[in-house]
Design a protein around this motif. Structure first.
Motif, PDB file in Angstrom:
ATOM      1  N   LEU A 163       0.831  -1.205   0.000  1.00 51.84           N
ATOM      2  CA  LEU A 163       0.000   0.000   0.000  1.00 51.84           C
ATOM      3  C   LEU A 163       0.864   1.252   0.000  1.00 51.84           C
ATOM      4  CD1 LEU A 163      -2.809   1.253   0.154  1.00 51.84           C
ATOM      5  CD2 LEU A 163      -2.683   1.090   2.647  1.00 51.84           C
ATOM      6  N   GLN A 164       1.919   1.257   0.831  1.00 52.26           N
ATOM      7  CA  GLN A 164       2.833   2.394   0.866  1.00 52.26           C
ATOM      8  C   GLN A 164       3.511   2.600  -0.491  1.00 52.26           C
ATOM      9  OE1 GLN A 164       5.559   1.621   4.084  1.00 52.26           O
ATOM     10  NE2 GLN A 164       4.186   2.449   5.638  1.00 52.26           N
ATOM     11  N   SER A 165       3.959   1.507  -1.085  1.00 51.48           N
ATOM     12  CA  SER A 165       4.609   1.583  -2.387  1.00 51.48           C
ATOM     13  C   SER A 165       3.674   2.192  -3.431  1.00 51.48           C
ATOM     14  CB  SER A 165       5.064   0.195  -2.833  1.00 51.48           C
ATOM     15  OG  SER A 165       5.631   0.237  -4.128  1.00 51.48           O
ATOM     16  N   LEU A 166       2.407   1.772  -3.401  1.00 53.65           N
ATOM     17  CA  LEU A 166       1.415   2.291  -4.343  1.00 53.65           C
ATOM     18  C   LEU A 166       1.149   3.769  -4.102  1.00 53.65           C
ATOM     19  CD1 LEU A 166      -0.596   1.654  -6.612  1.00 53.65           C
ATOM     20  CD2 LEU A 166      -2.277   1.082  -4.852  1.00 53.65           C
ATOM     21  N   GLN A 167       0.969   4.154  -2.841  1.00 53.88           N
ATOM     22  CA  GLN A 167       0.686   5.555  -2.516  1.00 53.88           C
ATOM     23  C   GLN A 167       1.871   6.452  -2.858  1.00 53.88           C
ATOM     24  OE1 GLN A 167      -0.332   5.262   1.655  1.00 53.88           O
ATOM     25  NE2 GLN A 167      -2.504   4.965   1.243  1.00 53.88           N
ATOM     26  N   GLY A 225       4.252   5.846  -4.949  1.00 54.26           N
ATOM     27  CA  GLY A 225       4.432   5.867  -6.401  1.00 54.26           C
ATOM     28  C   GLY A 225       3.464   6.820  -7.070  1.00 54.26           C
ATOM     29  N   ASP A 226       2.205   6.831  -6.609  1.00 53.58           N
ATOM     30  CA  ASP A 226       1.202   7.736  -7.177  1.00 53.58           C
ATOM     31  C   ASP A 226       1.569   9.195  -6.914  1.00 53.58           C
ATOM     32  OD1 ASP A 226      -0.261   5.635  -8.131  1.00 53.58           O
ATOM     33  OD2 ASP A 226      -1.687   5.600  -6.467  1.00 53.58           O
ATOM     34  N   LYS A 227       2.021   9.480  -5.694  1.00 52.08           N
ATOM     35  CA  LYS A 227       2.402  10.849  -5.355  1.00 52.08           C
ATOM     36  C   LYS A 227       3.616  11.296  -6.173  1.00 52.08           C
ATOM     37  CE  LYS A 227       0.584  10.902  -0.631  1.00 52.08           C
ATOM     38  NZ  LYS A 227       0.894  11.038   0.811  1.00 52.08           N
ATOM     39  N   ALA A 228       4.590  10.393  -6.303  1.00 54.11           N
ATOM     40  CA  ALA A 228       5.781  10.727  -7.090  1.00 54.11           C
ATOM     41  C   ALA A 228       5.401  10.998  -8.542  1.00 54.11           C
ATOM     42  CB  ALA A 228       6.795   9.590  -7.007  1.00 54.11           C
ATOM     43  N   MET A 229       4.532  10.174  -9.114  1.00 55.12           N
ATOM     44  CA  MET A 229       4.117  10.353 -10.504  1.00 55.12           C
ATOM     45  C   MET A 229       3.330  11.644 -10.685  1.00 55.12           C
ATOM     46  SD  MET A 229       4.343   9.227 -13.513  1.00 55.12           S
ATOM     47  CE  MET A 229       5.122   7.653 -13.101  1.00 55.12           C
ATOM     48  N   ASN A 238       9.206   5.736  -2.170  1.00 55.37           N
ATOM     49  CA  ASN A 238       8.725   4.601  -2.937  1.00 55.37           C
ATOM     50  C   ASN A 238       9.810   3.534  -3.088  1.00 55.37           C
ATOM     51  OD1 ASN A 238       8.513   3.559  -6.142  1.00 55.37           O
ATOM     52  ND2 ASN A 238       6.644   3.382  -4.939  1.00 55.37           N
ATOM     53  N   ASN A 239      11.035   3.981  -3.363  1.00 56.60           N
ATOM     54  CA  ASN A 239      12.149   3.029  -3.494  1.00 56.60           C
ATOM     55  C   ASN A 239      12.410   2.306  -2.176  1.00 56.60           C
ATOM     56  OD1 ASN A 239      12.531   3.736  -6.164  1.00 56.60           O
ATOM     57  ND2 ASN A 239      14.101   5.262  -5.726  1.00 56.60           N
ATOM     58  N   THR A 240      12.338   3.063  -1.064  1.00 60.81           N
ATOM     59  CA  THR A 240      12.548   2.448   0.254  1.00 60.81           C
ATOM     60  C   THR A 240      11.480   1.401   0.551  1.00 60.81           C
ATOM     61  OG1 THR A 240      13.561   4.496   1.089  1.00 60.81           O
ATOM     62  CG2 THR A 240      12.760   2.919   2.722  1.00 60.81           C
ATOM     63  N   ALA A 241      10.208   1.738   0.229  1.00 58.92           N
ATOM     64  CA  ALA A 241       9.110   0.791   0.462  1.00 58.92           C
ATOM     65  C   ALA A 241       9.289  -0.457  -0.406  1.00 58.92           C
ATOM     66  CB  ALA A 241       7.770   1.457   0.165  1.00 58.92           C
ATOM     67  N   ASN A 242       9.701  -0.270  -1.658  1.00 59.48           N
ATOM     68  CA  ASN A 242       9.914  -1.415  -2.549  1.00 59.48           C
ATOM     69  C   ASN A 242      11.064  -2.293  -2.062  1.00 59.48           C
ATOM     70  OD1 ASN A 242       7.835  -0.814  -4.331  1.00 59.48           O
ATOM     71  ND2 ASN A 242       9.115   0.494  -5.603  1.00 59.48           N
ATOM     72  N   GLN A 243      12.128  -1.653  -1.575  1.00 55.87           N
ATOM     73  CA  GLN A 243      13.249  -2.422  -1.042  1.00 55.87           C
ATOM     74  C   GLN A 243      12.835  -3.229   0.184  1.00 55.87           C
ATOM     75  OE1 GLN A 243      16.312   0.486  -0.347  1.00 55.87           O
ATOM     76  NE2 GLN A 243      16.769   0.767  -2.521  1.00 55.87           N
ATOM     77  N   SER A 244      12.052  -2.589   1.074  1.00 56.75           N
ATOM     78  CA  SER A 244      11.567  -3.297   2.269  1.00 56.75           C
ATOM     79  C   SER A 244      10.657  -4.452   1.870  1.00 56.75           C
ATOM     80  CB  SER A 244      10.811  -2.327   3.184  1.00 56.75           C
ATOM     81  OG  SER A 244      11.659  -1.282   3.623  1.00 56.75           O
ATOM     82  N   LEU A 245       9.825  -4.233   0.846  1.00 56.75           N
ATOM     83  CA  LEU A 245       8.932  -5.285   0.371  1.00 56.75           C
ATOM     84  C   LEU A 245       9.736  -6.453  -0.222  1.00 56.75           C
ATOM     85  CD1 LEU A 245       6.047  -6.247  -0.150  1.00 56.75           C
ATOM     86  CD2 LEU A 245       6.117  -5.004  -2.333  1.00 56.75           C
ATOM     87  N   THR A 246      10.778  -6.125  -0.968  1.00 61.64           N
ATOM     88  CA  THR A 246      11.632  -7.174  -1.544  1.00 61.64           C
ATOM     89  C   THR A 246      12.313  -7.993  -0.445  1.00 61.64           C
ATOM     90  OG1 THR A 246      12.060  -5.815  -3.516  1.00 61.64           O
ATOM     91  CG2 THR A 246      13.590  -7.615  -3.069  1.00 61.64           C
ATOM     92  N   ILE A 247      12.797  -7.289   0.572  1.00 62.98           N
ATOM     93  CA  ILE A 247      13.442  -7.981   1.698  1.00 62.98           C
ATOM     94  C   ILE A 247      12.448  -8.879   2.421  1.00 62.98           C
ATOM     95  CG2 ILE A 247      14.522  -7.630   3.965  1.00 62.98           C
ATOM     96  CD1 ILE A 247      15.758  -5.050   2.810  1.00 62.98           C
ATOM     97  N   LEU A 248      11.226  -8.371   2.628  1.00 61.27           N
ATOM     98  CA  LEU A 248      10.196  -9.154   3.314  1.00 61.27           C
ATOM     99  C   LEU A 248       9.840 -10.399   2.507  1.00 61.27           C
ATOM    100  CD1 LEU A 248       8.209  -9.251   5.731  1.00 61.27           C
ATOM    101  CD2 LEU A 248       6.546  -8.096   4.270  1.00 61.27           C
ATOM    102  N   GLN A 249       9.678 -10.232   1.205  1.00 65.11           N
ATOM    103  CA  GLN A 249       9.355 -11.382   0.354  1.00 65.11           C
ATOM    104  C   GLN A 249      10.490 -12.395   0.346  1.00 65.11           C
ATOM    105  OE1 GLN A 249       8.432  -9.321  -3.297  1.00 65.11           O
ATOM    106  NE2 GLN A 249       6.256  -9.169  -2.814  1.00 65.11           N
ATOM    107  N   ARG A 250      11.716 -11.886   0.414  1.00 70.11           N
ATOM    108  CA  ARG A 250      12.861 -12.795   0.492  1.00 70.11           C
ATOM    109  C   ARG A 250      12.846 -13.563   1.817  1.00 70.11           C
ATOM    110  NH1 ARG A 250      15.819 -16.255  -2.104  1.00 70.11           N
ATOM    111  NH2 ARG A 250      17.971 -16.400  -1.328  1.00 70.11           N
ATOM    112  N   GLU A 251      12.458 -12.880   2.889  1.00 69.23           N
ATOM    113  CA  GLU A 251      12.342 -13.556   4.193  1.00 69.23           C
ATOM    114  C   GLU A 251      11.282 -14.649   4.141  1.00 69.23           C
ATOM    115  OE1 GLU A 251      11.550 -10.692   7.185  1.00 69.23           O
ATOM    116  OE2 GLU A 251      13.527  -9.739   7.069  1.00 69.23           O
ATOM    117  N   ILE A 252      10.163 -14.380   3.450  1.00 65.58           N
ATOM    118  CA  ILE A 252       9.106 -15.389   3.312  1.00 65.58           C
ATOM    119  C   ILE A 252       9.632 -16.599   2.554  1.00 65.58           C
ATOM    120  CG2 ILE A 252       6.855 -15.866   2.270  1.00 65.58           C
ATOM    121  CD1 ILE A 252       6.142 -12.917   2.738  1.00 65.58           C
TER     122      ILE A 252
END
Length: 271
Positions: free
Chosen positions: A47-51, A53-57, A211-225
């Protein structure tokens, strides 16, 4: 949904292996448990990544739109200078009026506007009497300054010089105030657009970073899963093998414990 501890998983996998059952149900349940454990954090980061990203765009689009406006109507240094000149002359006249007498400041500034206002409402754009009107107003302003300074015993030469400078300022201000105001408003709008473009650029970089920070955190979380799933899968397979091995060992032990009399009888029967 039942949530398993690692001990439960080990015991269940070993039991399934011992009874030679399928691991699919246990494997699916454990994977679902892992997903549920990380579900809220993953949902929040997405959700953070989406929000972000929308604000940045949005800020990027605003910035690009303003950039196109700046290219269509760039700042013209000459017009900008004329606009600043008008402000500078008004400040000079106001300061001169304060030095002479507090009440003189609005009078001198008014003399700098009067000629332009008269011409503004006149049908002829540049009538022949235009320089006469401006010169008359300049002389009036000069005489006011000279008279006031002489009354205050400031000396003839300084008074004449101040009156001359004031007269010239009033003439120039009357000649340029209309164009100066027009140019100043237009150039101020352009400066405002440039400032907005700069702000949108800063906000774009800020939200892009978030947005980049949120995506990086999401990637790390998915890697943990993935790592957790891989780890638990290996544990299940290992415990399942141990369960199967225990069953085989029990079977072999049972075979070795058959009574000797049964074996002898079978041997005699064979003869």
């Amino acid at each position: 949904m039942t949530f398993f501890t690692e001990t439960n998983i080990r015991n269940e996998a070993a039991r399934i292996g011992f009874f030679n059952k399928s691991l699919k149900t246990l494997g699916d349940s454990v994977k679902n448990n892992i997903k549920e454990t990380y579900k809220q954090d993953e949902k929040k980061l997405k959700l953070q990544s989406l929000q972000y990203g929308d604000k940045a765009m949005n800020h990027k689009n605003q910035k690009e739109h303003l950039e196109s406006e700046c290219k269509k109507s760039p700042i013209i240094p000459t017009e900008f200078s004329i606009g600043l000149l008008g402000i500078f002359l008004i400040i000079i006249l106001a300061q001169t009026g304060k030095i002479v007498s507090g009440i003189m400041a609005p009078i001198l500034v008014s003399l700098g506007f009067t000629g332009s206002l008269i011409l503004r409402f006149h049908e002829v754009n540049k009538p022949n009497w235009r320089p006469i009107l401006f010169t008359s107003l300049s002389i009036i302003g000069g005489i006011i300054v000279i008279s006031s300074l002489l009354e205050n015993e400031n000396g003839v030469t300084p008074s004449l010089m101040a009156g001359l400078v004031t007269g010239v300022n009033i003439y120039i201000l009357n000649s340029t105030i209309i164009d100066s105001s027009h140019y100043l408003i237009n150039e101020a709008k352009k400066v405002f657009i440039i400032a907005k473009k700069f702000i949108h650029g800063c906000l774009f970089r800020f939200w892009k970073g978030k947005n980049n920070t949120a995506n990086q955190s999401l990637t790390i979380l998915q890697r943990e899963i993935e790592i957790e799933t891989y780890k638990i899968t290996n544990i299940i397979e290992l415990e399942n093998v141990l369960g199967r091995t225990a069953r085989e060992a029990k079977t072999m032990k049972a075979e070795k414990s058959i009574p000797q009399s049964i074996i002898t009888e079978e041997f005699n029967y064979a003869n």
